[in-house]
Scaffold this active site. Structure first.
Site, PDB file in Angstrom:
ATOM      1  CE  LYS A  16      -3.809  -2.041   2.689  1.00 55.43           C
ATOM      2  NZ  LYS A  16      -4.781  -2.216   1.623  1.00 55.43           N
ATOM      3  CE  LYS A  66      10.778  -4.107   6.680  1.00 53.48           C
ATOM      4  NZ  LYS A  66       9.787  -3.870   7.734  1.00 53.48           N
ATOM      5  CB  ALA A 131       8.470  -6.257  13.055  1.00 59.21           C
ATOM      6  CB  THR A 153      12.987 -19.328  18.695  1.00 62.15           C
ATOM      7  OG1 THR A 153      12.177 -19.945  17.685  1.00 62.15           O
ATOM      8  CG2 THR A 153      14.327 -20.028  18.777  1.00 62.15           C
ATOM      9  CE1 TYR A 217       0.179  -3.396   7.122  1.00 58.98           C
ATOM     10  CE2 TYR A 217      -1.460  -3.659   5.390  1.00 58.98           C
ATOM     11  CZ  TYR A 217      -0.150  -3.443   5.790  1.00 58.98           C
ATOM     12  OH  TYR A 217       0.818  -3.300   4.838  1.00 58.98           O
ATOM     13  N   GLY A 238      -2.119  -2.933  12.336  1.00 57.36           N
ATOM     14  CA  GLY A 238      -0.850  -2.316  11.979  1.00 57.36           C
ATOM     15  C   GLY A 238      -0.942  -1.255  10.896  1.00 57.36           C
TER      16      GLY A 238
END
Ligand code: NDP
Length: 270
Positions: A16, A66, A131, A153, A217, A238
């Site tokens: 988005k 990332k 995140a 974990t 989301y 989110g």
């Protein structure tokens, strides 16, 4: 010619971010183009170098690149360094600067949009992946009383806390089922909701007034949000975090802060 930006990921069709940045640019009178960019799983670096060569001014980075983006950047801003992950690249003066706006976006959504101050609060952070890592420093900067990190974990959560040993007095690690006590804010930073799973924490983590936020989301509340609602929490998905992290990236690129409220409202329209 308009300045060009994009979001790089694989897959990317669902993103988005182009809608959000187009809305920011229109509202702020900024002349820019923001596109989706699908990078091959083994071709992130080549994709970024291609964008630089084409004169792009920056890019957002999403799953699964990332961590690779943090390695590729020629300079990391402190919050990206702390996170070990980059979601925003700035191409300027021959440099590839890496920053991370996910955590600041999360905090802005909780503090500004939900109106929940985090100072002296007890926070439960579910998950210890990228995140959660990105969220930790911005959350700590709000001076909460304690952040308990619970993960499937345990070793990953322990490693995360070791990496933030400067803040050890504020941090604790737990398995999901062993989490003790109730929390003012519970953040689901796992990807469990993708598989319609709920991290198996006891319902006693919620008390009336707890804010439960799922970073995921979609068109309807996640299973985690349903679970939290059932046990008395107020819930957020989110999407607010997504819009706020985009606004933080917009500030880095354009030097002006867009208003997020109208964009968030329009994104919530079916
Ligand atoms: P990672 O793959 O880095 O980490 C995934 C985390 O979820 C790990 O802690 C993992 O635990 C845990 N996990 C995965 N499956 C389950 C399960 N079935 N039950 C319990 N725990 C599970 O992902 P990210 O950290 O990058 O992303 C996490 C979520 O946050 C995603 O849903 C993503 O879409 C969302 N997100 C939203 C943003 C926004 O702007 N709204 C921004 C960034 C992320 P383990 O260590 O045991 O594998």
């Amino acid at each position: 010619m308009s300045d060009r930006y994009c979001v790089i990921g694989n897959p990317i069709a669902h993103s988005k971010s182009p809608l959000i940045h187009a809305a920011f640019a229109a509202a702020m009178g900024q002349d820019l183009i923001y596109e989706r960019c699908l990078a091959p799983l083994d071709g992130f670096e080549a994709t970024v170098r291609g964008l630089v060569d084409q004169g792009y001014r920056g890019a957002n980075v999403t799953v699964p690149f990332k961590l690779e983006a943090a390695r590729l950047a020629t300079r990391l801003e402190p919050r990206a360094h702390a996170a070990g992950a980059v979601n925003t690249l700035i191409f300027a003066n021959g440099e590839i600067v890496g920053d991370n706006t996910d955590g600041p976006g999360l905090v802005a959504d909780i503090v500004r949009n939900a109106g929940v101050a985090l100072k002296d609060k007890r926070i439960l952070l579910l998950g210890a992946g990228g995140a959660a890592r990105g969220a930790l420093l911005p959350l700590l900067l709000q001076a909460p009383r304690q952040i308990v990190i619970a993960n499937r974990t345990l070793a990953t959560a322990e490693r995360l806390v070791q990496d933030f040993s400067k803040h050890a007095d504020k941090l604790a690690v737990s398995g999901f089922a062993e989490v003790e006590g109730s929390f003012d804010v519970v953040i689901n930073a796992t990807s469990a909701s993708l598989a319609s799973d709920v991290p198996p924490v006891p319902p006693t983590v919620f008390h009336p007034g707890t804010l439960a936020l799922d970073m995921m989301y979609g068109n309807k509340p996640t299973v985690f949000m349903d679970f939290a609602t059932l046990h008395g929490a107020s819930v957020r998905d989110g999407l607010g975090m997504l819009v706020e992290q985009a606004a933080e990236a917009f500030v880095l690129w354009r030097g002006v802060r867009p208003d997020t409220a109208a964009v968030l409202t329009s994104m919530r329209q079916p």
